[in-house]
Enzyme design. Structure first.
Site, PDB file in Angstrom:
ATOM      1  N   HIS A   1       1.068  -1.840   0.170  1.00 15.54           N
ATOM      2  CA  HIS A   1      -0.013  -0.132  -0.163  1.00 15.54           C
ATOM      3  C   HIS A   1       0.597   1.718  -0.299  1.00 15.54           C
ATOM      4  O   HIS A   1       1.119   1.953   0.799  1.00 15.54           O
ATOM      5  CB  HIS A   1      -0.746   0.357   1.528  1.00 15.54           C
ATOM      6  CG  HIS A   1      -1.795  -1.176   1.620  1.00 15.54           C
ATOM      7  ND1 HIS A   1      -1.951  -1.965   1.747  1.00 15.54           N
ATOM      8  CD2 HIS A   1      -3.168  -1.302   0.522  1.00 15.54           C
ATOM      9  CE1 HIS A   1      -2.983  -3.462   1.709  1.00 15.54           C
ATOM     10  NE2 HIS A   1      -3.439  -2.797   1.022  1.00 15.54           N
TER      11      HIS A   1
ATOM     12  N   HIS B   1      -6.788   6.480  -1.855  1.00 12.54           N
ATOM     13  CA  HIS B   1      -7.698   5.583  -1.335  1.00 12.54           C
ATOM     14  C   HIS B   1      -7.116   4.534  -0.517  1.00 12.54           C
ATOM     15  O   HIS B   1      -7.338   3.702   0.976  1.00 12.54           O
ATOM     16  CB  HIS B   1      -8.067   4.806  -2.507  1.00 12.54           C
ATOM     17  CG  HIS B   1      -6.877   3.401  -2.448  1.00 12.54           C
ATOM     18  ND1 HIS B   1      -6.255   4.127  -3.731  1.00 12.54           N
ATOM     19  CD2 HIS B   1      -6.706   2.264  -2.985  1.00 12.54           C
ATOM     20  CE1 HIS B   1      -5.481   2.927  -4.257  1.00 12.54           C
ATOM     21  NE2 HIS B   1      -6.202   2.087  -3.367  1.00 12.54           N
TER      22      HIS B   1
END
Length: 170
Positions: free
Chosen positions: A106, A146
């Site tokens: 991520h 996000h």
């Protein structure tokens, strides 16, 4: 002095970052500031075979600003919403800085990949024209942001360790 791999020149400016954009800079002027290698990778932004890892290498792990700037230009969204290119780039740079480079998944490379994939899907013939320009901008920005500040750990782990994030959000 080291060669700037993004701009293709020598200097001490950060190599991931093009020269500051002027207000109202058009796509051709912006593209001309980039190195041939970066332009070559970005030319494939509408393709499933887009190489986000190559772009990350060319931008020293900072591909999100480049991808986001390219796709909003391709869609004409800066002009449509009267967003200064410099402002958008600065915003995306702040977003990219919020990703943890040491997070193996991520990170900003993942965010650039999701942003490019969203753009690819928005440009598919089957959905082209379905979304309004505002919805397209929202989808692109949402794709970019996000996972900002994602710690790289599961919710269950955060809960089990009484992490402040788990306490805050549970």
């Amino acid at each position: 002095l080291q060669e700037d791999k993004v701009l293709g020149r020598s200097g001490i400016t950060p190599s991931w970052h093009a020269q500051p954009l002027t207000e109202g800079a058009d796509a051709d002027a912006y593209e001309s500031q980039l190195s041939p290698e970066v332009r070559e990778v970005l030319a494939q932004v509408e393709s499933w075979s887009f190489d986000v890892f190559r772009l990350a290498d060319l931008t020293q792990g900072r591909p999100l600003v480049m991808v986001a700037a390219k796709v909003v230009r391709e869609c004409g969204l800066l002009e449509r919403f009267n967003i200064a290119a410099k402002t958008f780039e600065s915003y995306m740079s702040s977003i990219e800085a919020g990703y943890h480079a040491d997070n193996p998944y991520h990170n900003s490379i993942h965010a650039a990949d999701v942003t490019q994939s969203t753009y690819h899907l928005l440009m598919r013939e089957s959905v082209r024209g379905v979304f309004t320009p505002l919805e397209m901008l929202a989808a692109i920005v949402a794709s970019a942001v996000h996972d900002v500040d994602h710690p790289g750990l599961t919710n269950q782990f955060l809960i089990a360790t009484n992490d402040p994030l788990a306490i805050l959000y549970n």
